[in-house]
Design a protein around this motif. Structure first.
Motif, short mmCIF file in Angstrom:
data_model
loop_
_atom_site.label_atom_id
_atom_site.label_comp_id
_atom_site.label_asym_id
_atom_site.label_seq_id
_atom_site.Cartn_x
_atom_site.Cartn_y
_atom_site.Cartn_z
N ILE A 80 -26.46 -12.28 14.21
CA ILE A 80 -25.51 -11.61 15.61
C ILE A 80 -24.74 -12.85 16.00
O ILE A 80 -23.74 -12.42 16.60
CB ILE A 80 -26.75 -11.34 16.46
CG1 ILE A 80 -27.68 -10.07 16.22
CG2 ILE A 80 -26.24 -11.06 18.01
CD1 ILE A 80 -28.71 -9.55 16.80
N VAL A 81 -25.22 -13.90 16.04
CA VAL A 81 -24.50 -15.02 16.66
C VAL A 81 -23.17 -15.24 16.07
O VAL A 81 -22.00 -15.54 16.29
CB VAL A 81 -25.42 -16.25 16.63
CG1 VAL A 81 -24.40 -17.70 16.89
CG2 VAL A 81 -26.28 -16.50 17.73
N LEU A 82 -23.31 -15.17 14.56
CA LEU A 82 -21.99 -15.25 13.63
C LEU A 82 -20.92 -14.09 13.98
O LEU A 82 -19.90 -14.17 14.08
CB LEU A 82 -22.35 -15.31 12.23
CG LEU A 82 -22.77 -16.45 11.84
CD1 LEU A 82 -23.41 -16.59 10.33
CD2 LEU A 82 -22.10 -17.63 11.80
N ALA A 83 -21.57 -12.78 14.21
CA ALA A 83 -20.96 -11.74 14.63
C ALA A 83 -20.05 -11.77 16.08
O ALA A 83 -18.74 -11.64 16.01
CB ALA A 83 -21.50 -10.50 14.71
N VAL A 84 -20.78 -12.40 16.84
CA VAL A 84 -20.13 -12.79 18.22
C VAL A 84 -19.18 -13.84 18.11
O VAL A 84 -18.45 -13.70 18.86
CB VAL A 84 -21.23 -13.04 19.29
CG1 VAL A 84 -20.79 -13.69 20.42
CG2 VAL A 84 -22.21 -11.81 19.45
N TYR A 85 -19.42 -14.77 17.28
CA TYR A 85 -18.40 -15.94 17.00
C TYR A 85 -17.25 -15.33 16.58
O TYR A 85 -16.17 -15.99 16.77
CB TYR A 85 -19.11 -17.11 16.34
CG TYR A 85 -18.29 -18.34 16.23
CD1 TYR A 85 -17.95 -18.98 17.18
CD2 TYR A 85 -17.69 -18.56 15.12
CE1 TYR A 85 -17.27 -20.30 17.22
CE2 TYR A 85 -16.63 -19.69 14.82
CZ TYR A 85 -16.61 -20.58 15.94
OH TYR A 85 -15.80 -21.45 15.89
N ARG A 86 -17.20 -14.55 15.60
CA ARG A 86 -16.02 -14.24 14.75
C ARG A 86 -15.38 -13.21 15.82
O ARG A 86 -14.01 -13.37 15.95
CB ARG A 86 -16.61 -13.08 13.61
CG ARG A 86 -16.99 -13.87 12.59
CD ARG A 86 -17.19 -13.20 11.17
NE ARG A 86 -17.81 -13.53 10.03
CZ ARG A 86 -18.53 -13.27 9.31
NH1 ARG A 86 -18.81 -11.75 9.50
NH2 ARG A 86 -19.04 -13.86 8.42
N ASN A 87 -15.93 -12.45 16.68
CA ASN A 87 -15.20 -11.51 17.58
C ASN A 87 -14.57 -12.67 18.68
O ASN A 87 -13.59 -12.01 19.31
CB ASN A 87 -16.01 -10.64 17.98
CG ASN A 87 -16.28 -9.25 16.94
OD1 ASN A 87 -15.66 -9.29 16.15
ND2 ASN A 87 -17.45 -8.69 17.21
N ARG A 88 -15.34 -13.12 19.12
CA ARG A 88 -14.93 -14.05 20.73
C ARG A 88 -14.47 -15.26 20.40
O ARG A 88 -13.81 -15.69 21.16
CB ARG A 88 -16.19 -14.02 21.52
CG ARG A 88 -16.61 -12.62 21.84
CD ARG A 88 -17.33 -12.41 23.02
NE ARG A 88 -17.87 -11.22 23.32
CZ ARG A 88 -17.23 -10.64 24.46
NH1 ARG A 88 -16.49 -11.29 25.08
NH2 ARG A 88 -17.62 -9.56 24.52
N GLY A 89 -14.70 -16.01 19.15
CA GLY A 89 -14.22 -17.35 19.11
C GLY A 89 -15.31 -18.58 19.61
O GLY A 89 -14.92 -19.71 19.50
N SER A 90 -16.24 -17.87 20.25
CA SER A 90 -17.26 -18.91 20.76
C SER A 90 -18.55 -18.35 20.76
O SER A 90 -18.87 -17.14 20.83
CB SER A 90 -17.05 -19.12 22.52
OG SER A 90 -17.79 -19.93 23.11
N SER A 91 -19.72 -19.13 20.82
CA SER A 91 -21.07 -18.80 20.81
C SER A 91 -21.76 -19.16 22.09
O SER A 91 -23.17 -19.44 22.17
CB SER A 91 -21.74 -19.17 19.53
OG SER A 91 -22.02 -20.89 19.47
#
Length: 140
Positions: A80-91
């Protein structure tokens, strides 16, 4: 060995993990802090199992289940964190609250001065016109 030593160590681990969950902004560090808390619980389970001299070793068996659940949790959490990072550029966790998208898919087209979506209270006539123009250009 006294029961107090592993109990105090588990309490310190749990408090460190709790501080990490409450104070950190990075999602990966929060997941690591949750793992610290689970390891503190595992340490308590094993220590009390040895101290009570359980013949079935139920504390150790429950620890194995907890380790398996923690491994599954960290796998799903990292995905989930990697998917959010790909979409938003930040975790960063504090930015995850704003997951709603506008109609055109642009996150800041109708945002007010404070960064939140525009409402009747913080919109001027120029803001709404510019926002609709940007939405029309984004969809065209």
């Amino acid at each position: 060995m006294h029961l107090a030593y592993p109990a105090v160590l588990a309490a310190l681990l749990f408090c460190t993990g709790l501080y990490g969950v409450l104070a950190r902004r990075n999602a990966i560090l929060v997941l690591m802090s949750v793992e610290l808390m689970l390891n503190a619980v595992n340490l308590n389970l094993v220590a009390f199992d040895v101290w009570l001299r359980d013949t079935l070793h139920s504390g150790q068996a429950l620890t194995l289940f907890t380790i398996a659940i923690a491994a599954a949790e960290i796998g799903i959490g990292l995905a989930i964190v990697l998917a959010v990072y790909r979409n938003r550029g930040s975790s960063a966790i504090d930015r995850l609250r704003d997951t709603a998208e506008t109609a055109a898919g642009t996150g800041t087209a109708d945002a007010g001065a404070d960064g939140h979506p525009a409402t009747a209270g913080n919109v001027t006539a120029g803001d709404t016109t510019a926002g609709h123009t940007k939405n029309a250009e984004a969809t065209a």
